[in-house]
Design a protein around this motif. Structure first.
Motif, PDB file in Angstrom:
ATOM      1  N   GLU A   1      60.358  34.114  68.853  1.00 38.09           N
ATOM      2  CA  GLU A   1      59.437  34.212  67.734  1.00 38.09           C
ATOM      3  C   GLU A   1      58.068  34.720  68.177  1.00 38.09           C
ATOM      4  OE1 GLU A   1      58.524  30.516  65.819  1.00 38.09           O
ATOM      5  OE2 GLU A   1      57.823  29.556  67.652  1.00 38.09           O
ATOM      6  N   PHE A   2      57.439  35.407  67.268  1.00 35.59           N
ATOM      7  CA  PHE A   2      56.121  35.986  67.494  1.00 35.59           C
ATOM      8  C   PHE A   2      55.070  34.887  67.606  1.00 35.59           C
ATOM      9  CE2 PHE A   2      52.676  38.878  67.157  1.00 35.59           C
ATOM     10  CZ  PHE A   2      51.775  38.376  66.228  1.00 35.59           C
ATOM     11  N   VAL A   3      54.132  35.098  68.540  1.00 35.14           N
ATOM     12  CA  VAL A   3      53.009  34.176  68.704  1.00 35.14           C
ATOM     13  C   VAL A   3      51.693  34.875  68.390  1.00 35.14           C
ATOM     14  CG1 VAL A   3      51.741  32.733  70.332  1.00 35.14           C
ATOM     15  CG2 VAL A   3      54.250  32.792  70.414  1.00 35.14           C
ATOM     16  N   ALA A   4      51.430  35.992  69.073  1.00 31.35           N
ATOM     17  CA  ALA A   4      50.156  36.676  68.887  1.00 31.35           C
ATOM     18  C   ALA A   4      50.259  38.114  69.365  1.00 31.35           C
ATOM     19  CB  ALA A   4      49.041  35.955  69.647  1.00 31.35           C
TER      20      ALA A   4
ATOM     21  N   GLU B   1      56.055  21.041  69.742  1.00 30.84           N
ATOM     22  CA  GLU B   1      56.740  22.179  69.106  1.00 30.84           C
ATOM     23  C   GLU B   1      56.374  23.513  69.757  1.00 30.84           C
ATOM     24  OE1 GLU B   1      56.764  18.695  66.718  1.00 30.84           O
ATOM     25  OE2 GLU B   1      55.033  19.823  67.483  1.00 30.84           O
ATOM     26  N   ASP B   2      55.359  23.523  70.598  1.00 29.41           N
ATOM     27  CA  ASP B   2      54.976  24.754  71.304  1.00 29.41           C
ATOM     28  C   ASP B   2      55.806  24.969  72.565  1.00 29.41           C
ATOM     29  OD1 ASP B   2      51.602  23.893  70.518  1.00 29.41           O
ATOM     30  OD2 ASP B   2      52.825  25.440  69.539  1.00 29.41           O
ATOM     31  N   THR B   3      56.667  24.031  72.887  1.00 28.90           N
ATOM     32  CA  THR B   3      57.502  24.139  74.082  1.00 28.90           C
ATOM     33  C   THR B   3      58.440  25.336  73.981  1.00 28.90           C
ATOM     34  OG1 THR B   3      57.418  21.783  74.570  1.00 28.90           O
ATOM     35  CG2 THR B   3      59.315  22.999  75.411  1.00 28.90           C
TER      36      THR B   3
ATOM     37  N   ALA C   1      50.679  34.140  64.652  1.00 24.56           N
ATOM     38  CA  ALA C   1      51.603  33.403  63.801  1.00 24.56           C
ATOM     39  C   ALA C   1      50.839  32.256  63.147  1.00 24.56           C
ATOM     40  CB  ALA C   1      52.760  32.872  64.632  1.00 24.56           C
ATOM     41  N   ASP C   2      51.236  31.908  61.940  1.00 23.06           N
ATOM     42  CA  ASP C   2      50.548  30.832  61.223  1.00 23.06           C
ATOM     43  C   ASP C   2      50.591  29.518  62.006  1.00 23.06           C
ATOM     44  OD1 ASP C   2      51.606  31.900  57.899  1.00 23.06           O
ATOM     45  OD2 ASP C   2      49.924  32.533  59.156  1.00 23.06           O
ATOM     46  N   SER C   3      51.664  29.314  62.758  1.00 25.26           N
ATOM     47  CA  SER C   3      51.847  28.043  63.468  1.00 25.26           C
ATOM     48  C   SER C   3      50.860  27.859  64.618  1.00 25.26           C
ATOM     49  CB  SER C   3      53.274  27.952  63.997  1.00 25.26           C
ATOM     50  OG  SER C   3      53.554  29.031  64.878  1.00 25.26           O
ATOM     51  N   VAL C   4      50.235  28.948  65.082  1.00 26.70           N
ATOM     52  CA  VAL C   4      49.312  28.831  66.220  1.00 26.70           C
ATOM     53  C   VAL C   4      47.888  29.244  65.871  1.00 26.70           C
ATOM     54  CG1 VAL C   4      51.238  29.315  67.777  1.00 26.70           C
ATOM     55  CG2 VAL C   4      49.662  31.161  67.163  1.00 26.70           C
ATOM     56  N   ARG C   5      47.696  29.791  64.686  1.00 28.10           N
ATOM     57  CA  ARG C   5      46.374  30.274  64.297  1.00 28.10           C
ATOM     58  C   ARG C   5      45.365  29.128  64.340  1.00 28.10           C
ATOM     59  NH1 ARG C   5      45.814  34.881  61.479  1.00 28.10           N
ATOM     60  NH2 ARG C   5      47.988  34.698  60.773  1.00 28.10           N
ATOM     61  N   GLY C   6      44.242  29.382  64.974  1.00 27.91           N
ATOM     62  CA  GLY C   6      43.214  28.359  65.118  1.00 27.91           C
ATOM     63  C   GLY C   6      43.359  27.536  66.385  1.00 27.91           C
ATOM     64  N   ARG C   7      44.502  27.598  67.028  1.00 26.91           N
ATOM     65  CA  ARG C   7      44.716  26.854  68.283  1.00 26.91           C
ATOM     66  C   ARG C   7      44.850  27.791  69.478  1.00 26.91           C
ATOM     67  NH1 ARG C   7      49.271  24.069  69.005  1.00 26.91           N
ATOM     68  NH2 ARG C   7      50.538  25.371  67.603  1.00 26.91           N
ATOM     69  N   PHE C   8      45.442  28.951  69.263  1.00 30.74           N
ATOM     70  CA  PHE C   8      45.671  29.918  70.338  1.00 30.74           C
ATOM     71  C   PHE C   8      44.736  31.107  70.177  1.00 30.74           C
ATOM     72  CE2 PHE C   8      50.470  28.968  71.244  1.00 30.74           C
ATOM     73  CZ  PHE C   8      50.174  27.613  71.358  1.00 30.74           C
ATOM     74  N   THR C   9      44.374  31.699  71.314  1.00 30.86           N
ATOM     75  CA  THR C   9      43.544  32.899  71.299  1.00 30.86           C
ATOM     76  C   THR C   9      44.117  33.919  72.279  1.00 30.86           C
ATOM     77  OG1 THR C   9      41.562  31.604  70.789  1.00 30.86           O
ATOM     78  CG2 THR C   9      41.246  33.850  71.626  1.00 30.86           C
ATOM     79  N   ILE C  10      44.374  35.114  71.774  1.00 27.97           N
ATOM     80  CA  ILE C  10      44.827  36.202  72.635  1.00 27.97           C
ATOM     81  C   ILE C  10      43.621  37.074  72.961  1.00 27.97           C
ATOM     82  CG2 ILE C  10      45.472  37.689  70.687  1.00 27.97           C
ATOM     83  CD1 ILE C  10      47.813  38.722  72.426  1.00 27.97           C
ATOM     84  N   SER C  11      43.563  37.528  74.204  1.00 29.76           N
ATOM     85  CA  SER C  11      42.467  38.393  74.633  1.00 29.76           C
ATOM     86  C   SER C  11      42.978  39.305  75.733  1.00 29.76           C
ATOM     87  CB  SER C  11      41.279  37.567  75.123  1.00 29.76           C
ATOM     88  OG  SER C  11      41.641  36.778  76.246  1.00 29.76           O
TER      89      SER C  11
END
Length: 124
Positions: free
Chosen positions: A45-48, A88-90, A60-70
């Motif tokens: 599944e897509f993350v960022a 659930e991020d495992t 992805a909505d499930s990680v927005r606000g918690r994960f940052t891609i740079s």
């Protein structure tokens, strides 16, 4: 281009990890880059994703606000900073390169090159 992902590990819920993906063979700035994950028994599944220049990102909505891609193109490296991790991020996290036009690609088939994956385990 070859991609090498690293930075995974075991962390408690609420903790943080930073994943890195180093590109070699061709400059990283020639690709849009993405992170995906795959849990046991589930589809990838897509993350960022991040645009070549770094000027645009998508999550992805499930990680927005918690994960940052740079990305740091001068270092041919893309990062995924993961905060407030949940069980659930495992999964195995993969970085991928997309040589097409930027379109916030979120499907695995839209990416051309994949790294080997790094395991992230979040305990409750």
């Amino acid at each position: 281009v070859q991609l090498q992902a690293s930075g995974g590990g075991l962390v408690q819920a609420g903790g943080s990890l930073r994943l890195s993906c180093v590109a070699s063979g061709r400059p990283a700035f020639t690709y849009n880059m993405g992170w995906f994950r795959q849990a046991p028994g589930k589809e990838r599944e897509f993350v960022a994703a991040i645009r070549r220049s770094g000027s645009a990102t998508d999550y992805a909505d499930s990680v927005r606000g918690r994960f940052t891609i740079s990305r740091v193109n001068a270092e041919n490296t893309v990062y995924l900073q993961m905060n407030s991790l949940e069980p659930e991020d495992t999964g195995v996290y993969y970085c991928a390169a997309d040589q097409g036009l930027w379109n916030r690609a979120s499907l695995p088939d839209e990416y051309d090159v994949w790294g080997q994956g790094t395991q992230v385990t979040v305990s409750s």
